[in-house]
Design a protein around this motif. Structure first.
Motif, PDB file in Angstrom:
ATOM      1  N   UNK A 273       0.827  -1.208   0.000  1.00  0.00           N
ATOM      2  CA  UNK A 273       0.000   0.000   0.000  1.00  0.00           C
ATOM      3  C   UNK A 273       0.859   1.256   0.000  1.00  0.00           C
ATOM      4  N   UNK A 274       1.907   1.273   0.814  1.00  0.00           N
ATOM      5  CA  UNK A 274       2.783   2.445   0.866  1.00  0.00           C
ATOM      6  C   UNK A 274       3.431   2.700  -0.496  1.00  0.00           C
ATOM      7  N   UNK A 275       3.896   1.646  -1.145  1.00  0.00           N
ATOM      8  CA  UNK A 275       4.518   1.794  -2.460  1.00  0.00           C
ATOM      9  C   UNK A 275       3.502   2.303  -3.482  1.00  0.00           C
ATOM     10  N   UNK A 276       2.303   1.767  -3.443  1.00  0.00           N
ATOM     11  CA  UNK A 276       1.253   2.210  -4.368  1.00  0.00           C
ATOM     12  C   UNK A 276       0.919   3.678  -4.150  1.00  0.00           C
ATOM     13  N   UNK A 277       0.822   4.092  -2.894  1.00  0.00           N
ATOM     14  CA  UNK A 277       0.489   5.485  -2.595  1.00  0.00           C
ATOM     15  C   UNK A 277       1.572   6.436  -3.084  1.00  0.00           C
ATOM     16  N   UNK A 278       2.828   6.061  -2.889  1.00  0.00           N
ATOM     17  CA  UNK A 278       3.922   6.934  -3.317  1.00  0.00           C
ATOM     18  C   UNK A 278       3.938   7.077  -4.839  1.00  0.00           C
ATOM     19  N   UNK A 279       3.750   5.973  -5.552  1.00  0.00           N
ATOM     20  CA  UNK A 279       3.715   6.039  -7.015  1.00  0.00           C
ATOM     21  C   UNK A 279       2.542   6.896  -7.480  1.00  0.00           C
ATOM     22  N   UNK A 280       1.397   6.749  -6.827  1.00  0.00           N
ATOM     23  CA  UNK A 280       0.230   7.557  -7.190  1.00  0.00           C
ATOM     24  C   UNK A 280       0.515   9.042  -7.004  1.00  0.00           C
ATOM     25  N   UNK A 281       1.182   9.398  -5.912  1.00  0.00           N
ATOM     26  CA  UNK A 281       1.480  10.815  -5.658  1.00  0.00           C
ATOM     27  C   UNK A 281       2.485  11.356  -6.651  1.00  0.00           C
ATOM     28  N   UNK A 282       3.458  10.539  -7.031  1.00  0.00           N
ATOM     29  CA  UNK A 282       4.446  11.016  -7.999  1.00  0.00           C
ATOM     30  C   UNK A 282       3.831  11.167  -9.387  1.00  0.00           C
ATOM     31  N   UNK A 283       2.913  10.272  -9.746  1.00  0.00           N
ATOM     32  CA  UNK A 283       2.226  10.413 -11.032  1.00  0.00           C
ATOM     33  C   UNK A 283       1.341  11.651 -11.053  1.00  0.00           C
ATOM     34  N   UNK A 284       0.762  11.979  -9.904  1.00  0.00           N
ATOM     35  CA  UNK A 284      -0.090  13.160  -9.834  1.00  0.00           C
ATOM     36  C   UNK A 284       0.729  14.447  -9.795  1.00  0.00           C
TER      37      UNK A 284
END
Length: 724
Positions: A273-284
């Motif tokens: 979950x932490x990895x997914x959240x970080x990738x989502x924030x960087x894509x945004x």
């Protein structure tokens, strides 16, 4: 004749018949996996109830109906569940017997004082029950209403109290032995088998899910839904693990290992979950270059995990080979990431901190998934060596919920008891027993008033059926065989209602109270008027309990939901200030337990449920980073010597994070961001000053990654504290 035989062989080998045969097998297999299991459960339940009744009659016990009732309360689909529930019933019944004897001895022939004592006892036991999960609550429930079942009928005849307690204990033991024997010996369905299937399915499903997340094939809303389902799996696994330990000595020996396996699964879920959240924030944001640089590693890891998505080809041995592949990938990761980092530092230096944090989270996820895989593969070890580590699944119940459960139970039982004493109602004692049983059984349910209303409907139907049986069936049959034939359809009907979630309350009310109202005794007394009065008393007591549940501190009252959500947010205080020994396990399990409580109270497709889920997710990701940060700080005493303000700065970060989650508002968000930014600046200076010590520099880089991840979580506009 030969032509007929040849035609028959041709038909038997025809494609049409083979298709028909395969379809028949598929339908039969589906029926056995669905409706067949229901019919098997009904057969075993009715058989155990009739067997218990017959043995109690043979032993000339005064109330065989108690043994029948015990069977209906205990019978579960899996034998391990029956054994576990039986164990806690023995404990609860013994405790209730002692309480009944003590109260009866202290308040002999004093109904008012006895009613006060039994009310407080039932309230205390019911309140204590909500603090426990699975069948542990059942021991407290039994301790409460067993005292009422034994003591209330003999409150004015204390000389018979001890004999009544012994008789009830004997009848309960017959019910326990019959239900356990039928469940374990007649076409048993083992909890250990279900546990093994759960382990395999969970491993393959999580591998496939993680592979999809790493390649960006899972949308954010789908990810949240799937992650919420993982919470249910974690809590449910603990239940099945405890059941299996009662029936299988091998599972009992491996209980610690299974507990560690569940803990490793929680850790892997949180890292994903932490990895997914970080990738989502960087894509945004404006850091897509980081995602592109990390994509080759994500795709390679996804390919490794995708090999194990087939449950038919995955077991402990294949998990062992998967662990070897993951270990090989993990061992080569630092060197390869270092090469990518050097080129990335030259091309996009402003996003270097994002890249380092992403790679640190990737390494952590690989490490946690490897631990999970190794723990799963270790189950293939046939030795009886005990797991060295002790992993405890911590549960947490709000103190206000416990207190208000006590108040609600006391009000219901005291109200019915006061009416009984004031009116000298002949069936008032049974009404007190009915409200005590209803309050106890509904104590841990998310919709207790609905279940109590269903129990009242089932009891009313049981009274009608009992009247018909008593007046028209019992007088016209002779012999035990005819008695079983007459009772079996009614008992099967009630057991069938109990197997359906939408009608389980009706089934419980019908089965339990049909036995209590009209179950056969060795000497049957034909008093239809008494049966009708007793039925009215039981239905009225359940309606009183239903009214109390709906009016006094109802389960879905906003205060209760907010209290549990407050406990959920205060998990950050535990992560930032709790004792580090075993902190990760306590933090993980208690957070999942609190979210599971909210999942029971809140409708899933609702704004409240989505808000609670987002709180849990951000608490897990920030809390884990805070715990990792604290663990790294223990091994970095040199940092304080190099930067005197270092320890003070990290302590400020911890205090501000705990304060933010406990009382979220925008002012505290800004304060937490300020303290995290200050810690990041000091950590960067420390890292740059440690260029000659590679190990310490890498350690400071990890600390910097944890701080940066916390900062990205605080800046995420989807975080729930921005909605307050």
């Amino acid at each position: 004749m030969r032509s007929e035989k040849a035609a028959h062989r041709a038909w038997a080998g025809s494609p049409r018949l083979s298709v028909w045969a395969r379809a028949t097998k598929i339908i039969a297999r589906q029926w056995m996996a669905d409706d067949g299991l229901v019919w098997l459960h009904l057969l075993k339940t009715v058989s155990a109830a009739l067997l218990a009744m017959g043995i109690a009659m043979l032993l000339q016990l005064s109330s065989p109906r108690t043994a029948m009732t015990t069977v209906f309360v205990l019978m579960q689909p899996l034998s391990g569940m029956v054994l576990a529930k039986s164990f806690y019933r023995v404990v609860g019944t013994a405790t209730g017997m002692i309480a009944a004897l003590v109260l009866g001895g202290i308040f002999a022939q004093q109904p008012e004082l006895y009613m006060l004592g039994i009310t407080l006892w039932i309230g205390a036991c019911t309140a204590a029950a909500v603090r426990y999960r699975h069948f542990r609550w059942y021991a407290f429930v039994l301790a409460g209403y067993t005292a009422a079942l034994i003591g209330i009928p003999t409150v004015m005849a204390p000389n018979g109290l001890f004999l009544a307690a012994l008789t009830r204990a004997a009848e309960v033991m017959i019910g326990i032995l019959c239900s356990s024997a039928i469940s374990a010996l007649v076409l048993p369905l083992h909890s250990s088998t279900a546990l093994k299937h759960t382990l395999r399915t969970r491993y393959t499903n999580f591998s496939a899910f993680a592979a999809s997340v790493l390649t960006g094939q899972v949308a954010d809303d789908v990810f949240e839904t799937r992650f919420a389902d993982l919470v249910d799996q974690i809590v449910g696994f603990e239940a099945v693990r405890s059941f299996a330990s009662f029936e299988d000595p091998n599972m009992r020996v491996r209980s610690r290992r299974l507990a560690r396996l569940n803990s490793e699964f929680m850790n892997a879920c949180t890292r994903l979950h932490a990895l997914h959240q970080l990738v989502k924030r960087m894509n945004a944001g404006h850091a897509k270059a980081v995602v592109e640089a990390a994509s080759p590693y994500f795709r390679e890891l996804s390919g490794l995990l995708d090999k194990h998505k087939d449950p038919m080809k995955t077991d402990e041995l294949s998990a062992a080979s998967a662990a070897v592949e993951l270990g090989r990938f993990q061992s080569t990761l630092p060197q390869r990431v270092g090469e990518t980092r050097r080129s990335f530092e030259m091309s996009v230096p402003e996003h270097l901190l994002d890249f380092d944090t992403t790679m640190e989270l990737l390494y952590r996820f690989v490490d946690e998934f490897l631990r999970y895989t190794q723990a799963y593969a270790s189950l293939a070890d046939a030795s009886h060596a005990l797991e060295q580590s002790v992993t405890k699944y911590a549960v947490k119940t709000n103190a206000y919920v416990v207190a208000f459960t006590f108040v609600r139970t006391v009000v219901a039982v005291a109200g019915v008891g006061a009416f009984w004493i004031a009116t000298a109602w002949p069936s008032g004692g049974l009404a007190v027993i009915g409200v005590a049983i209803t309050c106890a059984l509904c104590s841990a349910l998310p919709a207790p008033s609905k279940f109590a209303a269903q129990m009242a409907g089932g009891t009313a139907l049981a009274a009608v059926a009992g009247y018909a049986v008593t007046c028209y069936v019992y007088p016209n049959i002779e012999g035990f065989a005819l008695l079983c034939a007459a009772l079996a359809p009614l008992l099967a009907f009630g057991a069938f209602l109990s197997t359906r979630p939408s009608t389980s309350g009706y089934g419980v009310g019908f089965c339990v109270f049909f036995c209590l109202l009209a179950g056969p005794d060795n000497v049957i007394v034909y008093e239809p008027g008494l049966l009708i009065n007793n039925g009215i008393a039981l239905v009225a007591s359940m309606l009183v309990a239903c009214l109390v549940f709906a009016v006094i501190f109802p389960a879905h009252m906003p205060w209760r939901i907010e209290k549990i959500k407050g406990d959920l947010r205060r998990q950050m205080v535990l992560a930032c200030e709790g004792t580090l020994s075993g902190l990760n396990q306590r933090f993980q399990s208690s957070t999942h337990d609190l979210m599971f409580q909210l999942r029971l109270l809140l409708k899933k497709p609702s704004a409240q449920h989505r808000n609670a889920l987002r709180w849990m997710l951000v608490i897990l990701e920030v809390g884990h980073s805070a715990i990792d940060l604290r663990n790294e700080m223990l091994d970095a005493p040199y940092a304080t010597r190099l930067q005197p303000r270092w320890r003070e700065t990290i302590d400020t970060v911890r205090r501000d994070l705990a304060d933010l989650f406990e009382r979220p508002d925008m002012g505290r968000v800004e304060r937490a961001l300020t303290s995290v930014d200050a810690a990041i600046r000091i950590a960067q200076r420390l890292r740059d000053s440690l260029h000659e010590n590679r190990e310490r520099r890498h350690q400071m880089q990890r600390i910097l990654s944890y701080l940066h991840f916390i900062r990205t979580a605080l800046l995420d506009r989807d975080a729930p504290f921005y909605a307050n």
